[in-house]
Design a protein around this motif. Sequence first.
Motif, PDB file in Angstrom:
ATOM      1  N   ASP A  51      46.736  47.890  58.422  1.00 25.33           N
ATOM      2  CA  ASP A  51      45.722  47.624  57.594  1.00 25.33           C
ATOM      3  C   ASP A  51      44.914  48.609  56.650  1.00 25.33           C
ATOM      4  O   ASP A  51      45.175  48.008  55.367  1.00 25.33           O
ATOM      5  N   MET A  52      45.056  49.309  56.566  1.00 25.14           N
ATOM      6  CA  MET A  52      44.403  50.599  55.818  1.00 25.14           C
ATOM      7  C   MET A  52      45.779  50.655  54.673  1.00 25.14           C
ATOM      8  O   MET A  52      45.363  51.241  53.333  1.00 25.14           O
ATOM      9  N   GLU A  53      46.875  50.683  54.811  1.00 26.11           N
ATOM     10  CA  GLU A  53      47.990  50.235  53.709  1.00 26.11           C
ATOM     11  C   GLU A  53      47.296  49.194  53.181  1.00 26.11           C
ATOM     12  O   GLU A  53      47.336  49.423  51.335  1.00 26.11           O
ATOM     13  N   LYS A  54      47.554  47.965  53.655  1.00 22.77           N
ATOM     14  CA  LYS A  54      47.166  47.112  53.094  1.00 22.77           C
ATOM     15  C   LYS A  54      45.473  46.774  52.092  1.00 22.77           C
ATOM     16  O   LYS A  54      45.765  46.733  50.846  1.00 22.77           O
ATOM     17  N   ALA A  55      44.662  47.465  52.365  1.00 23.37           N
ATOM     18  CA  ALA A  55      43.252  47.839  51.943  1.00 23.37           C
ATOM     19  C   ALA A  55      43.424  48.870  51.009  1.00 23.37           C
ATOM     20  O   ALA A  55      43.045  48.858  49.702  1.00 23.37           O
ATOM     21  N   ALA A  60      43.828  49.619  44.698  1.00 15.23           N
ATOM     22  CA  ALA A  60      44.551  49.329  43.495  1.00 15.23           C
ATOM     23  C   ALA A  60      44.850  48.121  42.618  1.00 15.23           C
ATOM     24  O   ALA A  60      45.205  49.223  41.655  1.00 15.23           O
ATOM     25  N   ARG A  61      45.143  47.089  43.548  1.00 14.12           N
ATOM     26  CA  ARG A  61      45.004  45.744  42.563  1.00 14.12           C
ATOM     27  C   ARG A  61      43.715  46.131  41.519  1.00 14.12           C
ATOM     28  O   ARG A  61      43.310  45.409  40.618  1.00 14.12           O
ATOM     29  N   VAL A  62      42.641  46.230  43.042  1.00 14.72           N
ATOM     30  CA  VAL A  62      41.004  46.028  41.161  1.00 14.72           C
ATOM     31  C   VAL A  62      41.095  46.958  40.690  1.00 14.72           C
ATOM     32  O   VAL A  62      40.787  46.804  39.922  1.00 14.72           O
ATOM     33  N   GLN A  63      41.461  48.221  40.652  1.00 10.02           N
ATOM     34  CA  GLN A  63      41.437  49.376  39.636  1.00 10.02           C
ATOM     35  C   GLN A  63      42.006  48.741  38.564  1.00 10.02           C
ATOM     36  O   GLN A  63      41.598  48.819  37.334  1.00 10.02           O
ATOM     37  N   ILE A  64      42.838  48.289  39.382  1.00 15.07           N
ATOM     38  CA  ILE A  64      44.435  47.932  37.674  1.00 15.07           C
ATOM     39  C   ILE A  64      43.379  47.039  36.923  1.00 15.07           C
ATOM     40  O   ILE A  64      43.666  47.173  35.897  1.00 15.07           O
ATOM     41  N   ARG A  65      43.392  46.149  37.549  1.00 21.07           N
ATOM     42  CA  ARG A  65      42.332  44.507  37.666  1.00 21.07           C
ATOM     43  C   ARG A  65      40.945  45.194  36.143  1.00 21.07           C
ATOM     44  O   ARG A  65      41.276  44.330  35.108  1.00 21.07           O
ATOM     45  N   TYR A  66      40.528  46.336  36.243  1.00 19.95           N
ATOM     46  CA  TYR A  66      39.439  46.681  35.565  1.00 19.95           C
ATOM     47  C   TYR A  66      39.521  47.565  35.056  1.00 19.95           C
ATOM     48  O   TYR A  66      38.025  48.220  34.831  1.00 19.95           O
ATOM     49  N   ALA A  67      41.015  48.363  35.087  1.00 21.50           N
ATOM     50  CA  ALA A  67      40.526  49.926  33.934  1.00 21.50           C
ATOM     51  C   ALA A  67      40.424  49.757  33.084  1.00 21.50           C
ATOM     52  O   ALA A  67      40.921  48.434  32.247  1.00 21.50           O
ATOM     53  N   GLY A  68      39.112  50.200  32.487  1.00 20.00           N
ATOM     54  CA  GLY A  68      38.944  50.282  30.994  1.00 20.00           C
ATOM     55  C   GLY A  68      38.590  49.401  30.779  1.00 20.00           C
ATOM     56  O   GLY A  68      37.245  49.298  29.509  1.00 20.00           O
ATOM     57  N   LYS A  69      37.531  48.356  31.402  1.00 20.58           N
ATOM     58  CA  LYS A  69      36.928  48.169  31.781  1.00 20.58           C
ATOM     59  C   LYS A  69      35.051  48.573  31.637  1.00 20.58           C
ATOM     60  O   LYS A  69      34.879  48.766  32.210  1.00 20.58           O
ATOM     61  N   THR A  70      34.138  48.606  31.232  1.00 19.33           N
ATOM     62  CA  THR A  70      33.180  48.769  31.165  1.00 19.33           C
ATOM     63  C   THR A  70      31.925  47.443  31.686  1.00 19.33           C
ATOM     64  O   THR A  70      31.717  46.623  31.075  1.00 19.33           O
TER      65      THR A  70
END
Length: 84
Positions: A51-55, A60-70
């Motif tokens: 479960d921790m791995e899934k978290a 990581a997906r959220v970080q990629i999605r919002y990378a560089g956005k203010t």
Amino acid sequence: MAQILIKNLDPLILEKLETLAKQHGRSLQDELKHILQQASEVGIHYHTGSDMEKAREAVARVQIRYAGKTLSDSTELIHEDRER
């Protein structure tokens, strides 16, 4: 195989389990085996860190999605809302 006896089972719980079994096209015994199998797998995943791995993957997906956005600071909005 082992057998389990459950004493003093609430009739309402038994009724719900029988309904689930019917919905899934299983006997009550097969439904209970399925439920126990699922519960044991969830417990194993929890203890092994799956479960921790899934978290971590989700983060990581959220970080990629919002990378560089203010993103705006919501502090002012919260203060305004509290003053109403």
